[in-house]
Design a protein around this motif. Sequence first.
Motif, PDB file in Angstrom:
ATOM      1  N   ALA A 147     -20.444  41.671  70.530  1.00  0.00           N
ATOM      2  CA  ALA A 147     -19.486  42.774  70.438  1.00  0.00           C
ATOM      3  C   ALA A 147     -18.997  42.988  69.015  1.00  0.00           C
ATOM      4  O   ALA A 147     -18.562  44.087  68.665  1.00  0.00           O
ATOM      5  N   MET A 148     -19.042  41.970  68.167  1.00  0.00           N
ATOM      6  CA  MET A 148     -18.605  42.067  66.775  1.00  0.00           C
ATOM      7  C   MET A 148     -19.771  42.220  65.813  1.00  0.00           C
ATOM      8  O   MET A 148     -19.549  42.272  64.596  1.00  0.00           O
ATOM      9  N   ASN A 149     -20.985  42.249  66.323  1.00  0.00           N
ATOM     10  CA  ASN A 149     -22.179  42.303  65.479  1.00  0.00           C
ATOM     11  C   ASN A 149     -22.246  41.109  64.542  1.00  0.00           C
ATOM     12  O   ASN A 149     -22.710  41.192  63.405  1.00  0.00           O
ATOM     13  N   VAL A 153     -12.721  35.446  54.388  1.00  0.00           N
ATOM     14  CA  VAL A 153     -11.555  34.939  55.101  1.00  0.00           C
ATOM     15  C   VAL A 153     -10.314  35.098  54.227  1.00  0.00           C
ATOM     16  O   VAL A 153     -10.337  34.761  53.045  1.00  0.00           O
ATOM     17  N   ARG A 154      -9.263  35.642  54.819  1.00  0.00           N
ATOM     18  CA  ARG A 154      -7.973  35.727  54.137  1.00  0.00           C
ATOM     19  C   ARG A 154      -7.162  34.486  54.477  1.00  0.00           C
ATOM     20  O   ARG A 154      -6.889  34.204  55.641  1.00  0.00           O
ATOM     21  N   TRP A 199     -19.540  39.567  55.290  1.00  0.00           N
ATOM     22  CA  TRP A 199     -19.930  39.768  53.889  1.00  0.00           C
ATOM     23  C   TRP A 199     -21.440  39.706  53.684  1.00  0.00           C
ATOM     24  O   TRP A 199     -21.986  40.399  52.830  1.00  0.00           O
ATOM     25  N   TRP A 200     -22.121  38.868  54.450  1.00  0.00           N
ATOM     26  CA  TRP A 200     -23.565  38.704  54.260  1.00  0.00           C
ATOM     27  C   TRP A 200     -24.207  38.355  55.590  1.00  0.00           C
ATOM     28  O   TRP A 200     -23.604  37.594  56.343  1.00  0.00           O
ATOM     29  N   PRO A 201     -25.321  38.971  55.957  1.00  0.00           N
ATOM     30  CA  PRO A 201     -26.266  39.747  55.140  1.00  0.00           C
ATOM     31  C   PRO A 201     -25.769  41.164  54.821  1.00  0.00           C
ATOM     32  O   PRO A 201     -24.962  41.739  55.555  1.00  0.00           O
ATOM     33  N   LEU A 202     -26.316  41.665  53.701  1.00  0.00           N
ATOM     34  CA  LEU A 202     -25.858  42.929  53.145  1.00  0.00           C
ATOM     35  C   LEU A 202     -25.999  44.085  54.113  1.00  0.00           C
ATOM     36  O   LEU A 202     -25.117  44.928  54.235  1.00  0.00           O
ATOM     37  N   TRP A 251     -16.347  45.651  58.252  1.00  0.00           N
ATOM     38  CA  TRP A 251     -15.065  45.072  58.631  1.00  0.00           C
ATOM     39  C   TRP A 251     -15.157  44.460  60.013  1.00  0.00           C
ATOM     40  O   TRP A 251     -15.880  44.939  60.884  1.00  0.00           O
ATOM     41  N   ILE A 252     -14.405  43.402  60.224  1.00  0.00           N
ATOM     42  CA  ILE A 252     -14.322  42.758  61.527  1.00  0.00           C
ATOM     43  C   ILE A 252     -13.060  43.254  62.207  1.00  0.00           C
ATOM     44  O   ILE A 252     -11.955  43.079  61.687  1.00  0.00           O
TER      45      ILE A 252
END
Length: 218
Positions: free
Chosen positions: A65-67, A76-77, A208-211, A216-217
């Motif tokens: 569901a989040m790919n 990560v913040r 962030w990766w893979p390009l 956004w999550i």
Amino acid sequence: LIGLAIGLHAWIGLQYGLFREITEFFARVGTTLVIVAVLTILYWTAPRVAAYGLATGRTPLTIPAMNVQQGDLLLVRRLAVDSGSALPRGALVRFHPQGFRNTLYSRWATPSEATIGQIVGLPGETIQIRDGVFVVGGHRLDPNEFPVPRWLQRDPIRSQISIPSARYFVSTEYTVTGHGHLRLDDGMIKNACVIPASEIRGQAFMLWWPLWRRGWIE
């Protein structure tokens, strides 16, 4: 990229500014060395200022569901230890898993560094697994949004686990190794998955990766 931009502008300033006024060879060498030293400091400082409070982590989970797929690198913040802010169900968080050893046949192997997990259960809730699906407070969760890790599919939670206040049930992948196969009891699963809020170091907000799957999550 920040370091490259600083270096290009410094070279332009050096080539078309200072070198027009400084013609002696040794003076040029000395000026160049000073600028290189300053650039080195800026190179190490600027990215840390621009990316203050950020970290990365690779997820061992696949969440359709989040790919998000196993091995993806997430941004990560960082969270303050005493922030006290509540985290939502489904959030991908960075934490240091706790390992322990069973004295009979099997030992619990966990990553030596921080890993990514998914918050499934919130403080005050109960959780168990039925037919390969998380059940929280009597409600079945969508397995595409909250997949059950492989090790919990093999040794599911048989009774309800209560989640105390200021703690979360965090789902991630672990490996059980040892002599033969020993079924894990609910107490061992609780020790591994019910994480104090103070041990959660950050929340992922971007793949962030893979390009080609960057985004956004939510």
